[in-house]
Scaffold this motif. Structure first.
Motif, PDB file in Angstrom:
ATOM      1  N   PRO A 154       0.791  -1.209   0.000  1.00  0.00           N
ATOM      2  CA  PRO A 154       0.000   0.000   0.000  1.00  0.00           C
ATOM      3  C   PRO A 154       0.829   1.267   0.000  1.00  0.00           C
ATOM      4  O   PRO A 154       1.814   1.352   0.681  1.00  0.00           O
ATOM      5  N   THR A 155       0.384   2.249  -0.720  1.00  0.00           N
ATOM      6  CA  THR A 155       1.167   3.468  -0.883  1.00  0.00           C
ATOM      7  C   THR A 155       0.578   4.640  -0.127  1.00  0.00           C
ATOM      8  O   THR A 155      -0.402   4.513   0.584  1.00  0.00           O
ATOM      9  N   ARG A 156       1.185   5.783  -0.349  1.00  0.00           N
ATOM     10  CA  ARG A 156       0.785   6.987   0.360  1.00  0.00           C
ATOM     11  C   ARG A 156      -0.571   7.452  -0.118  1.00  0.00           C
ATOM     12  O   ARG A 156      -0.983   7.180  -1.210  1.00  0.00           O
ATOM     13  N   SER A 157      -1.234   8.223   0.736  1.00  0.00           N
ATOM     14  CA  SER A 157      -2.540   8.722   0.371  1.00  0.00           C
ATOM     15  C   SER A 157      -2.787  10.028   1.081  1.00  0.00           C
ATOM     16  O   SER A 157      -2.456  10.167   2.227  1.00  0.00           O
ATOM     17  N   VAL A 158      -3.349  10.983   0.410  1.00  0.00           N
ATOM     18  CA  VAL A 158      -3.537  12.302   1.011  1.00  0.00           C
ATOM     19  C   VAL A 158      -4.958  12.768   0.838  1.00  0.00           C
ATOM     20  O   VAL A 158      -5.443  12.892  -0.272  1.00  0.00           O
ATOM     21  N   LEU A 159      -5.626  12.988   1.934  1.00  0.00           N
ATOM     22  CA  LEU A 159      -6.959  13.578   1.904  1.00  0.00           C
ATOM     23  C   LEU A 159      -6.799  15.071   2.135  1.00  0.00           C
ATOM     24  O   LEU A 159      -6.267  15.485   3.160  1.00  0.00           O
ATOM     25  N   VAL A 179      -8.942  -2.726  -6.870  1.00  0.00           N
ATOM     26  CA  VAL A 179      -7.757  -3.265  -7.527  1.00  0.00           C
ATOM     27  C   VAL A 179      -6.478  -2.782  -6.853  1.00  0.00           C
ATOM     28  O   VAL A 179      -6.314  -1.591  -6.583  1.00  0.00           O
ATOM     29  N   PHE A 180      -5.576  -3.724  -6.592  1.00  0.00           N
ATOM     30  CA  PHE A 180      -4.198  -3.405  -6.222  1.00  0.00           C
ATOM     31  C   PHE A 180      -3.378  -3.612  -7.490  1.00  0.00           C
ATOM     32  O   PHE A 180      -3.094  -4.730  -7.898  1.00  0.00           O
ATOM     33  N   GLY A 181      -3.025  -2.528  -8.168  1.00  0.00           N
ATOM     34  CA  GLY A 181      -2.368  -2.626  -9.463  1.00  0.00           C
ATOM     35  C   GLY A 181      -0.965  -3.183  -9.388  1.00  0.00           C
ATOM     36  O   GLY A 181      -0.221  -2.912  -8.437  1.00  0.00           O
ATOM     37  N   VAL A 182      -0.594  -3.966 -10.388  1.00  0.00           N
ATOM     38  CA  VAL A 182       0.758  -4.515 -10.451  1.00  0.00           C
ATOM     39  C   VAL A 182       1.768  -3.409 -10.726  1.00  0.00           C
ATOM     40  O   VAL A 182       2.777  -3.278 -10.037  1.00  0.00           O
ATOM     41  N   SER A 183       1.499  -2.603 -11.737  1.00  0.00           N
ATOM     42  CA  SER A 183       2.434  -1.563 -12.155  1.00  0.00           C
ATOM     43  C   SER A 183       1.946  -0.188 -11.700  1.00  0.00           C
ATOM     44  O   SER A 183       0.905   0.284 -12.170  1.00  0.00           O
ATOM     45  N   PRO A 184       2.681   0.479 -10.811  1.00  0.00           N
ATOM     46  CA  PRO A 184       2.234   1.792 -10.342  1.00  0.00           C
ATOM     47  C   PRO A 184       2.233   2.849 -11.442  1.00  0.00           C
ATOM     48  O   PRO A 184       1.532   3.851 -11.344  1.00  0.00           O
ATOM     49  N   GLY A 234      -5.106  -0.619  -1.378  1.00  0.00           N
ATOM     50  CA  GLY A 234      -3.819  -1.114  -0.926  1.00  0.00           C
ATOM     51  C   GLY A 234      -2.633  -0.419  -1.539  1.00  0.00           C
ATOM     52  O   GLY A 234      -1.515  -0.523  -1.042  1.00  0.00           O
ATOM     53  N   SER A 235      -2.822   0.283  -2.634  1.00  0.00           N
ATOM     54  CA  SER A 235      -1.739   0.998  -3.287  1.00  0.00           C
ATOM     55  C   SER A 235      -2.325   2.016  -4.248  1.00  0.00           C
ATOM     56  O   SER A 235      -3.307   1.731  -4.933  1.00  0.00           O
ATOM     57  N   CYS A 236      -1.716   3.196  -4.301  1.00  0.00           N
ATOM     58  CA  CYS A 236      -2.141   4.229  -5.242  1.00  0.00           C
ATOM     59  C   CYS A 236      -1.165   4.280  -6.407  1.00  0.00           C
ATOM     60  O   CYS A 236      -0.007   3.898  -6.275  1.00  0.00           O
ATOM     61  N   PRO A 237      -1.607   4.759  -7.562  1.00  0.00           N
ATOM     62  CA  PRO A 237      -0.693   4.871  -8.704  1.00  0.00           C
ATOM     63  C   PRO A 237       0.465   5.813  -8.401  1.00  0.00           C
ATOM     64  O   PRO A 237       0.361   6.706  -7.562  1.00  0.00           O
ATOM     65  N   GLU A 289      -6.616   7.662 -11.648  1.00  0.00           N
ATOM     66  CA  GLU A 289      -7.802   7.559 -12.495  1.00  0.00           C
ATOM     67  C   GLU A 289      -8.925   6.759 -11.833  1.00  0.00           C
ATOM     68  O   GLU A 289     -10.040   6.720 -12.351  1.00  0.00           O
ATOM     69  N   ALA A 290      -8.628   6.112 -10.693  1.00  0.00           N
ATOM     70  CA  ALA A 290      -9.683   5.413  -9.953  1.00  0.00           C
ATOM     71  C   ALA A 290     -10.569   6.451  -9.261  1.00  0.00           C
ATOM     72  O   ALA A 290     -10.208   7.623  -9.122  1.00  0.00           O
ATOM     73  N   ASP A 291     -11.744   6.019  -8.800  1.00  0.00           N
ATOM     74  CA  ASP A 291     -12.620   6.935  -8.072  1.00  0.00           C
ATOM     75  C   ASP A 291     -11.974   7.394  -6.783  1.00  0.00           C
ATOM     76  O   ASP A 291     -12.087   8.560  -6.391  1.00  0.00           O
ATOM     77  N   PHE A 292     -11.282   6.480  -6.099  1.00  0.00           N
ATOM     78  CA  PHE A 292     -10.573   6.828  -4.877  1.00  0.00           C
ATOM     79  C   PHE A 292      -9.504   5.778  -4.621  1.00  0.00           C
ATOM     80  O   PHE A 292      -9.542   4.674  -5.170  1.00  0.00           O
ATOM     81  N   CYS A 293      -8.544   6.143  -3.793  1.00  0.00           N
ATOM     82  CA  CYS A 293      -7.522   5.197  -3.347  1.00  0.00           C
ATOM     83  C   CYS A 293      -7.602   5.076  -1.835  1.00  0.00           C
ATOM     84  O   CYS A 293      -7.610   6.089  -1.126  1.00  0.00           O
ATOM     85  N   LEU A 294      -7.674   3.860  -1.349  1.00  0.00           N
ATOM     86  CA  LEU A 294      -7.693   3.582   0.090  1.00  0.00           C
ATOM     87  C   LEU A 294      -6.498   2.694   0.384  1.00  0.00           C
ATOM     88  O   LEU A 294      -6.475   1.520   0.015  1.00  0.00           O
ATOM     89  N   SER A 295      -5.493   3.254   1.035  1.00  0.00           N
ATOM     90  CA  SER A 295      -4.208   2.582   1.146  1.00  0.00           C
ATOM     91  C   SER A 295      -3.437   3.068   2.361  1.00  0.00           C
ATOM     92  O   SER A 295      -3.710   4.137   2.899  1.00  0.00           O
TER      93      SER A 295
END
Length: 363
Positions: free
Chosen positions: A4-9, A118-123, A144-147, A153-159
């Protein structure tokens, strides 16, 4: 392996510290952690109560096989029952390959699944996958991971905010070392954006010691499997074990390998691990592992599935498309190892409320 990667609200700053069974949190990226089943919140704000999810079919798709994702299976099944969804599935490819993941997503869409976590393979490439799914009218969560980069391009990232988690782990290691000594960082794939963020988090904490702690080595590319991690840690201890005061492991397999190595070698190195593998928790209880940073895969799956259903039914929209939200991380040590999961469940309920009040706009 990408974690999982960083995420900023926007407008919220988060840092979570769990000690002696209590949790205090602020928001850098809105956070919550849940290791067992996240208790579904009864009432949320802004009309975010799912009215009818019977036509919603949610697929959770990791980038490949890894122990981190196993809690997603039970969580999405629980979410189906809780919210009355039409169908759910947890599916993964045998290999970490973006094209194979894309093919799997296409197959699931053809089978009638209409919402994707989706937890993408390639960021760097996953955004094109998200955009393709969105063009077909499917709501998409990056779980679990953001691009990589500034756009999602996803609706949201939860990571997990991995830089923050690595920083907290290193601060815990430095404290256990008595504020000085020699530290080693064990982590995942060097080309992964998440790994670079973890390296930054560790470096930040070391820099703050003003030279009292030296980062002896950062060992990357050892999270492929447990055997790879065990060999790397064994070689490390044989070559430099007498120089090492602390070990920070920010990837799953290296954490388990470090816990085993310190236990069997009799090393006095202070180990800070990641996640709540049984060996790591046992090591904390026995004193061979000082602490671990636990994440929130169940919260990601439970809250992600619920939010996807609200989007799929058109009850809600996302206020800021592509918003990134921290699912949380906690320091667990001997003082709270027996009760930390209750705090994680409470945080997941808090995260649900945050989605209802700040992330989603519901009619």
């Amino acid at each position: 392996m990408r974690f999982p990667t960083r995420s900023v609200l926007p407008g919220v700053v988060a840092a979570v510290v769990l000690a002696s069974g209590t949790a205090a949190c602020t928001y850098k990226n809105s956070g919550t952690e849940s290791g067992g089943q996240a208790a579904p919140a009864a009432r949320t704000g802004g009309g975010a109560e799912l009215v009818d999810g019977s036509r919603t079919k949610v697929a959770l798709v990791p980038g490949g096989a890894h122990p981190y994702f196993q809690p997603w299976k039970a969580a999405v099944t629980t979410a189906r029952k809780t919210y009355g969804l039409g169908a759910v599935t947890f599916d993964e490819t045998a290999e970490w390959d973006q094209q194979k993941q894309n093919n799997l997503l296409s197959t699931l869409a053809a089978r009638g699944y209409n919402s994707f976590g989706v937890f993408g393979v390639s960021p760097t490439d996953i955004n094109s996958t998200f955009a393709d799914l969105k063009s077909q009218g499917f709501p998409v969560a990056s779980l679990g991971s953001c691009p990589a980069g500034d756009k999602d391009e996803a609706d949201f990232c939860l990571s997990t905010d991995v830089q923050l988690a690595a920083y907290k782990a290193t601060k815990a290691a430095i404290e256990a070392m008595g504020g000085s000594g020699t530290l080693v960082h064990l982590t995942g794939n060097n080309v992964d954006a998440n790994t670079q963020l973890r390296i930054k988090g560790v470096g930040q904490a070391v820099k703050e010691t003003g030279g009292k702690v030296k980062l002896l080595q950062t060992i990357t590319d050892i999270d492929t499997d447990l055997q790879t991690a065990q060999k790397a840690v064994s070689d490390l201890m044989a070559a430099k074990g007498d120089k090492i005061t602390g070990i920070v492991a920010t990837a799953y397999n290296p954490a388990v390998a470090a816990a085993d190595a310190v236990s069997t070698s009799g090393s006095k190195a202070k180990v800070i691990a990641i996640d709540d593998d049984a060996k790591i928790l046992s090591g904390i209880k026995q004193g061979t592992v000082t602490a671990t940073v636990v994440q929130n895969p169940v919260g990601q799956a439970e809250i992600g599935t619920w939010a996807l259903a609200l989007l799929q039914t058109k009850q809600c929209t996302v206020r800021s498309p592509g918003v990134e939200v921290d699912s949380g991380s906690f320091i667990v040590d001997k003082a709270n190892v027996s009760g930390y999961d209750k705090a994680r469940q409470a945080k997941t309920a808090q995260l649900k409320q945050q989605f209802a009040d700040k992330v989603l706009s519901c009619g």
